[in-house]
Design an enzyme around this catalytic site. Sequence first.
Site, PDB file in Angstrom:
ATOM      1  N   ASN A  10      89.275 -71.230  88.868  1.00  0.00           N
ATOM      2  CA  ASN A  10      89.587 -72.018  89.992  1.00  0.00           C
ATOM      3  C   ASN A  10      88.685 -71.925  91.104  1.00  0.00           C
ATOM      4  OD1 ASN A  10      91.094 -73.492  91.974  1.00  0.00           O
ATOM      5  ND2 ASN A  10      92.654 -72.045  92.360  1.00  0.00           N
ATOM      6  N   TRP A  11      87.906 -73.049  91.425  1.00  0.00           N
ATOM      7  CA  TRP A  11      86.722 -72.904  92.397  1.00  0.00           C
ATOM      8  C   TRP A  11      87.165 -73.105  93.989  1.00  0.00           C
ATOM      9  CZ3 TRP A  11      81.905 -75.828  89.865  1.00  0.00           C
ATOM     10  CH2 TRP A  11      81.700 -75.147  88.613  1.00  0.00           C
ATOM     11  N   LYS A  12      88.386 -73.544  93.809  1.00  0.00           N
ATOM     12  CA  LYS A  12      88.967 -73.893  95.030  1.00  0.00           C
ATOM     13  C   LYS A  12      88.241 -74.938  95.926  1.00  0.00           C
ATOM     14  CE  LYS A  12      91.485 -69.391  95.068  1.00  0.00           C
ATOM     15  NZ  LYS A  12      92.298 -68.489  95.684  1.00  0.00           N
ATOM     16  N   HIS A 100      99.843 -74.305  92.587  1.00  0.00           N
ATOM     17  CA  HIS A 100      99.290 -73.067  92.884  1.00  0.00           C
ATOM     18  C   HIS A 100      99.843 -72.664  94.284  1.00  0.00           C
ATOM     19  CE1 HIS A 100      96.234 -70.492  94.574  1.00  0.00           C
ATOM     20  NE2 HIS A 100      95.627 -70.459  93.321  1.00  0.00           N
ATOM     21  N   GLU A 102      98.516 -71.427  97.104  1.00  0.00           N
ATOM     22  CA  GLU A 102      97.826 -71.919  98.177  1.00  0.00           C
ATOM     23  C   GLU A 102      98.525 -73.474  98.704  1.00  0.00           C
ATOM     24  OE1 GLU A 102      93.895 -71.367  97.106  1.00  0.00           O
ATOM     25  OE2 GLU A 102      94.240 -69.045  97.404  1.00  0.00           O
ATOM     26  N   GLU A 172     100.821 -65.662  89.206  1.00  0.00           N
ATOM     27  CA  GLU A 172     100.135 -65.217  90.163  1.00  0.00           C
ATOM     28  C   GLU A 172     100.751 -64.572  91.341  1.00  0.00           C
ATOM     29  OE1 GLU A 172      95.830 -67.437  89.910  1.00  0.00           O
ATOM     30  OE2 GLU A 172      97.356 -68.641  91.091  1.00  0.00           O
ATOM     31  N   GLY A 178      93.191 -63.344  95.951  1.00  0.00           N
ATOM     32  CA  GLY A 178      92.049 -63.186  96.982  1.00  0.00           C
ATOM     33  C   GLY A 178      92.176 -62.192  97.889  1.00  0.00           C
ATOM     34  N   SER A 218      92.986 -61.710  91.745  1.00  0.00           N
ATOM     35  CA  SER A 218      91.924 -60.741  91.878  1.00  0.00           C
ATOM     36  C   SER A 218      91.238 -60.464  90.644  1.00  0.00           C
ATOM     37  CB  SER A 218      92.011 -59.727  92.929  1.00  0.00           C
ATOM     38  OG  SER A 218      92.440 -60.302  94.183  1.00  0.00           O
ATOM     39  N   GLY A 239      89.887 -66.937  90.696  1.00  0.00           N
ATOM     40  CA  GLY A 239      89.356 -67.504  91.774  1.00  0.00           C
ATOM     41  C   GLY A 239      88.138 -66.985  91.931  1.00  0.00           C
ATOM     42  N   GLY A 240      87.993 -66.275  92.781  1.00  0.00           N
ATOM     43  CA  GLY A 240      86.797 -65.517  93.518  1.00  0.00           C
ATOM     44  C   GLY A 240      85.721 -65.356  92.457  1.00  0.00           C
TER      45      GLY A 240
END
Length: 258
Positions: A10-12, A100, A102, A172, A178, A218, A239-240
């Site tokens: 997930n590149w956001k 998600h 976010e 999640e 993150g 993470s 993500g990251g």
Amino acid sequence: MARKPLMSGNWKMNLNHYEAIQLVQKLSYALSKDDVEAVDISIHPPFTDLRSVQTVLESENIPISLGAQNCHAEEKGAFTGEISPLMLEKLYVTYVICGHSERRQMFGETNAEVNAKVKAIFKANMIPIMACGETLEQREAGQMEAHIVEQVTEGLAGVKADQVASMVIAYEPIWAIGTGVTATAEDAQEVCALVRATIGELYDSSTAESVRIQYGGSVKPSSAPELMSQPDIDGALIGGASLSAEDFAGCIQYRLAQ
Ligand code: PEP
């Protein structure tokens, strides 16, 4: 029943389309034939990168599925700034993340909206990756279990058993996204097992055995092997670490360290 793992990046809101192309190419060099046979892989770039990334995946025959990070539940209409599931399907998108944390936290998405998106994604012949997860406060107050059961139950309301069997649920924990804090493999397994048991209650055991459940929060190359060795964890939403070809490939290659 063997469930093929799905590792999703997930590149956001990161990487323009030039940078996206570079990352896809680097990732394809970092992966072996065995890697892409052992696991399914999806990448979820921002909407503005989808066309460029799809062209690279297709023209270079890269066996990575294209994913999106969100979509609207309606097919078309006066929804300024939104993207229809039909538009994604036309771009050969396979997986769409919905719910998600976010989006739930920053954009106020409710379980009912997530449920409408799950249905719309299926209607457009794509596969939802429906996210769920608790806050640290909910966990500390002993509300994690009720919260997860509620998110899963309301998110899947009216979704048919054969659809649920083919979809993906991402657990999640919000406190691990993150933050650099990964849930322990035991904690992640406990909640992924709870998600599977909830689906067993709502549907039946064969649906529960088929649905793929990812852990997200993470995940790194160092934590992926232990997480992926858990019986109810069938992949990761990353993500990251998915913004680095080396780290995302390292997560995908978790089995080399097992
Ligand atoms: C995510 O965005 O779904 C996620 C898990 O992010 P990170 O890996 O950076 O915690």
